[in-house]
Motif scaffolding. Structure first.
Motif, PDB file in Angstrom:
ATOM      1  N   LEU A  51       0.850  -1.182   0.000  1.00 26.41           N
ATOM      2  CA  LEU A  51       0.000   0.000   0.000  1.00 26.41           C
ATOM      3  C   LEU A  51       0.885   1.231   0.000  1.00 26.41           C
ATOM      4  N   ILE A  52       0.687   2.091  -0.990  1.00 27.84           N
ATOM      5  CA  ILE A  52       1.450   3.337  -1.092  1.00 27.84           C
ATOM      6  C   ILE A  52       0.491   4.506  -0.944  1.00 27.84           C
ATOM      7  N   THR A  53       0.775   5.381   0.004  1.00 26.99           N
ATOM      8  CA  THR A  53       0.003   6.610   0.163  1.00 26.99           C
ATOM      9  C   THR A  53       0.968   7.784   0.065  1.00 26.99           C
ATOM     10  N   GLU A  54       0.531   8.789  -0.654  1.00 25.12           N
ATOM     11  CA  GLU A  54       1.408   9.934  -0.870  1.00 25.12           C
ATOM     12  C   GLU A  54       0.605  11.217  -0.758  1.00 25.12           C
ATOM     13  N   THR A  55       0.919  12.000   0.263  1.00 22.86           N
ATOM     14  CA  THR A  55       0.393  13.356   0.403  1.00 22.86           C
ATOM     15  C   THR A  55       1.623  14.268   0.455  1.00 22.86           C
ATOM     16  N   GLU A  56       1.998  14.705   1.654  1.00 21.24           N
ATOM     17  CA  GLU A  56       3.250  15.461   1.776  1.00 21.24           C
ATOM     18  C   GLU A  56       4.453  14.510   1.753  1.00 21.24           C
ATOM     19  N   ASN A  57       4.276  13.329   2.339  1.00 16.92           N
ATOM     20  CA  ASN A  57       5.330  12.317   2.358  1.00 16.92           C
ATOM     21  C   ASN A  57       4.837  11.071   1.630  1.00 16.92           C
ATOM     22  N   ARG A  58       5.772  10.267   1.187  1.00 16.12           N
ATOM     23  CA  ARG A  58       5.466   8.996   0.538  1.00 16.12           C
ATOM     24  C   ARG A  58       5.627   7.888   1.575  1.00 16.12           C
ATOM     25  N   LEU A 172     -12.585  16.176  -0.272  1.00 15.23           N
ATOM     26  CA  LEU A 172     -11.794  15.300  -1.120  1.00 15.23           C
ATOM     27  C   LEU A 172     -12.330  15.303  -2.535  1.00 15.23           C
ATOM     28  N   SER A 173     -11.437  15.525  -3.483  1.00 11.23           N
ATOM     29  CA  SER A 173     -11.815  15.504  -4.898  1.00 11.23           C
ATOM     30  C   SER A 173     -10.979  14.452  -5.612  1.00 11.23           C
ATOM     31  N   ILE A 174     -11.648  13.493  -6.277  1.00 10.00           N
ATOM     32  CA  ILE A 174     -10.965  12.408  -6.961  1.00 10.00           C
ATOM     33  C   ILE A 174     -10.852  12.734  -8.445  1.00 10.00           C
ATOM     34  N   SER A 175      -9.622  12.652  -8.971  1.00  9.20           N
ATOM     35  CA  SER A 175      -9.407  12.892 -10.399  1.00  9.20           C
ATOM     36  C   SER A 175      -9.220  11.591 -11.173  1.00  9.20           C
ATOM     37  N   LYS A 176      -8.830  10.523 -10.471  1.00  7.78           N
ATOM     38  CA  LYS A 176      -8.628   9.231 -11.131  1.00  7.78           C
ATOM     39  C   LYS A 176      -8.906   8.114 -10.139  1.00  7.78           C
ATOM     40  N   GLY A 177      -9.632   7.118 -10.604  1.00  7.40           N
ATOM     41  CA  GLY A 177      -9.896   5.959  -9.767  1.00  7.40           C
ATOM     42  C   GLY A 177     -10.048   4.714 -10.624  1.00  7.40           C
ATOM     43  N   GLU A 178      -9.165   3.750 -10.439  1.00  9.03           N
ATOM     44  CA  GLU A 178      -9.221   2.515 -11.213  1.00  9.03           C
ATOM     45  C   GLU A 178      -9.025   1.315 -10.296  1.00  9.03           C
ATOM     46  N   ILE A 179      -9.786   0.268 -10.554  1.00 10.74           N
ATOM     47  CA  ILE A 179      -9.637  -0.998  -9.854  1.00 10.74           C
ATOM     48  C   ILE A 179      -9.421  -2.083 -10.893  1.00 10.74           C
ATOM     49  N   THR A 180      -8.387  -2.869 -10.698  1.00 12.75           N
ATOM     50  CA  THR A 180      -8.127  -4.008 -11.576  1.00 12.75           C
ATOM     51  C   THR A 180      -8.142  -5.274 -10.732  1.00 12.75           C
ATOM     52  N   TYR A 198      -7.244  15.224  -4.760  1.00 15.32           N
ATOM     53  CA  TYR A 198      -6.804  16.436  -4.065  1.00 15.32           C
ATOM     54  C   TYR A 198      -7.604  16.562  -2.780  1.00 15.32           C
ATOM     55  N   PHE A 199      -6.903  16.865  -1.685  1.00 19.01           N
ATOM     56  CA  PHE A 199      -7.526  17.000  -0.385  1.00 19.01           C
ATOM     57  C   PHE A 199      -7.373  18.439   0.095  1.00 19.01           C
ATOM     58  N   ALA A 200      -8.463  19.026   0.543  1.00 14.16           N
ATOM     59  CA  ALA A 200      -8.414  20.403   1.055  1.00 14.16           C
ATOM     60  C   ALA A 200      -9.376  20.550   2.227  1.00 14.16           C
ATOM     61  N   TYR A 201      -8.858  21.025   3.356  1.00 15.41           N
ATOM     62  CA  TYR A 201      -9.694  21.245   4.538  1.00 15.41           C
ATOM     63  C   TYR A 201      -9.149  22.445   5.289  1.00 15.41           C
ATOM     64  N   ASN A 202      -9.983  23.480   5.408  1.00 11.50           N
ATOM     65  CA  ASN A 202      -9.565  24.745   6.009  1.00 11.50           C
ATOM     66  C   ASN A 202      -8.298  25.252   5.313  1.00 11.50           C
ATOM     67  N   THR A 203      -7.201  25.368   6.049  1.00  8.97           N
ATOM     68  CA  THR A 203      -5.962  25.881   5.454  1.00  8.97           C
ATOM     69  C   THR A 203      -5.034  24.765   4.990  1.00  8.97           C
ATOM     70  N   ILE A 204      -5.478  23.513   5.145  1.00  2.00           N
ATOM     71  CA  ILE A 204      -4.643  22.373   4.779  1.00  2.00           C
ATOM     72  C   ILE A 204      -5.067  21.857   3.410  1.00  2.00           C
ATOM     73  N   SER A 205      -4.107  21.671   2.536  1.00  2.00           N
ATOM     74  CA  SER A 205      -4.416  21.130   1.215  1.00  2.00           C
ATOM     75  C   SER A 205      -3.228  20.303   0.732  1.00  2.00           C
ATOM     76  N   ASP A 207      -2.064  17.159  -2.547  1.00  2.00           N
ATOM     77  CA  ASP A 207      -2.384  16.131  -3.529  1.00  2.00           C
ATOM     78  C   ASP A 207      -2.484  14.789  -2.814  1.00  2.00           C
ATOM     79  N   LEU A 208      -3.263  13.897  -3.393  1.00  2.00           N
ATOM     80  CA  LEU A 208      -3.481  12.589  -2.792  1.00  2.00           C
ATOM     81  C   LEU A 208      -3.225  11.503  -3.826  1.00  2.00           C
ATOM     82  N   ASN A 209      -2.452  10.498  -3.429  1.00  2.00           N
ATOM     83  CA  ASN A 209      -2.154   9.382  -4.310  1.00  2.00           C
ATOM     84  C   ASN A 209      -2.170   8.103  -3.485  1.00  2.00           C
ATOM     85  N   ILE A 210      -3.060   7.177  -3.831  1.00  2.00           N
ATOM     86  CA  ILE A 210      -3.176   5.907  -3.118  1.00  2.00           C
ATOM     87  C   ILE A 210      -3.057   4.776  -4.133  1.00  2.00           C
TER      88      ILE A 210
END
Length: 234
Positions: A51-58, A172-180, A198-205, A207-210
Motif C-alpha cells: 500500500l502506497i500513500t502519498e500526500t506530503e510524504n510517501r 476530497l476531490s478524486i481525479s482518477k480511480g481505477e480498480i483491476t 486532491y484533499f483540502a480542509y480549512n488551510t490544509i491542502s 495532492d493525494l495518491n493511493i
C-alpha cells in the motif's frame, strides 16, 4: 458522389467513437463484488500486498498476512514501513494462536487474550463490506466504464460518486480511480487500486495518491501459519 463519401465517413466515425466509448458491463461488476464477498469469507489464505500513500510524504506499507479461521482462529501478520527515506523492516508483527494475541512493535513485545479485542478462538475476522447493502444498479453506478480480458476485469470509478462515498464533507476531490481485479475460481486472486485526487480542509491542502497491489493466495487451502520460535517470550 462526394456527399455519399462524406456520409460513409461520418457513419464510420460514429461507429469508431461508439466502439471506443467504454460502458459498464453490469455482469462484470456483479462478478467482482460476488468474488469480493466470497474472498472476505474465506476460511484461510495468504495476503501479500503493498500500500502506497502519498500526500506530503510517501509512505509504503508492505504487508504479509496468513490466516486460518475455520474454528480455531490463527493469524500471522507482518508489516514493513517506509516513510520518506526511512525504512523499518518488521515494524509490526502480530499473531493470534491458541486464544491469545501476540504483538511486537520493533523492540517492544506484549501478549494478551483474544477476548480483549472482541474475538474468540471460534471467531472469524470480520471485515465489514460497505457495499453489502447496495443493489446491483447502485454498484454499477459507482463506475464509469469497464473492460475485461480473460479473468482480469478493470473498472474505472465514477470520480464524483467515489469522492462523495469517501468524504461527505466535500474536502476530497478524486481525479482518477481505477480498480483491476484478477479472478480465480470465483475468488479474487489479485486486486490493484489506483486513486489520485486532491484533499483540502480549512488551510490544509495536498495532492493525494493511493496505490494498492495485493495478491490473495492459497484461498481455503492454507493448513498452517508461520510463527516465530520465541513467541512465548513476548
Amino acid at each position: 458522389m462526394r456527399k455519399i463519401i462524406t456520409q460513409i465517413l461520418s457513419i464510420c466515425l460514429l461507429f469508431c467513437l461508439s466502439s471506443c466509448s467504454q460502458k459498464v458491463n453490469k455482469n462484470d461488476v456483479i462478478e467482482v463484488f460476488d468474488a469480493l464477498d466470497r474472498t472476505l469469507e474465506a476460511d484461510s489464505g495468504i495476503l501479500n500486498g503493498t500500500l502506497i500513500t502519498e500526500t506530503e510524504n510517501r509512505n509504503i506499507i508492505d504487508l504479509d498476512v496468513q490466516f486460518i479461521q475455520n474454528g480455531n482462529l490463527r493469524v500471522a501478520a507482518n508489516m514493513d514501513l517506509t516513510s520518506g527515506k526511512n525504512t523499518i523492516e518488521n515494524y509490526i508483527e502480530f499473531y493470534i494462536v491458541d486464544g491469545k494475541t501476540y504483538l511486537k512493535n520493533m523492540d517492544t513485545t506484549s501478549q494478551s487474550v483474544l477476548e480483549n479485542i472482541g474475538l474468540s478462538p471460534n471467531s472469524k475476522i470480520s471485515v465489514y463490506n460497505i457495499f453489502l447493502d447496495y443493489s446491483d444498479d447502485q454498484l454499477v453506478s459507482l463506475f464509469e466504464s469497464s473492460s475485461r480480458k480473460g479473468n482480469v476485469i478493470q473498472l474505472k470509478l465514477n470520480n464524483k460518486q467515489l469522492s462523495t462515498l469517501l468524504d461527505s464533507m466535500g474536502t476530497l476531490s478524486i481525479s482518477k480511480g481505477e480498480i483491476t481485479v484478477t479472478l480465480n475460481d470465483e475468488y479474487i486472486e489479485n486486486i490493484k487500486l489506483d486513486i489520485q485526487g486532491y484533499f483540502a480542509y480549512n488551510t490544509i491542502s495536498s495532492d493525494l495518491n493511493i496505490q494498492l497491489d495485493c495478491d490473495i493466495l492459497n484461498i481455503n487451502a492454507l493448513k498452517n501459519i508461520a510463527l516465530p520460535a520465541d513467541l512465548d517470550s513476548y
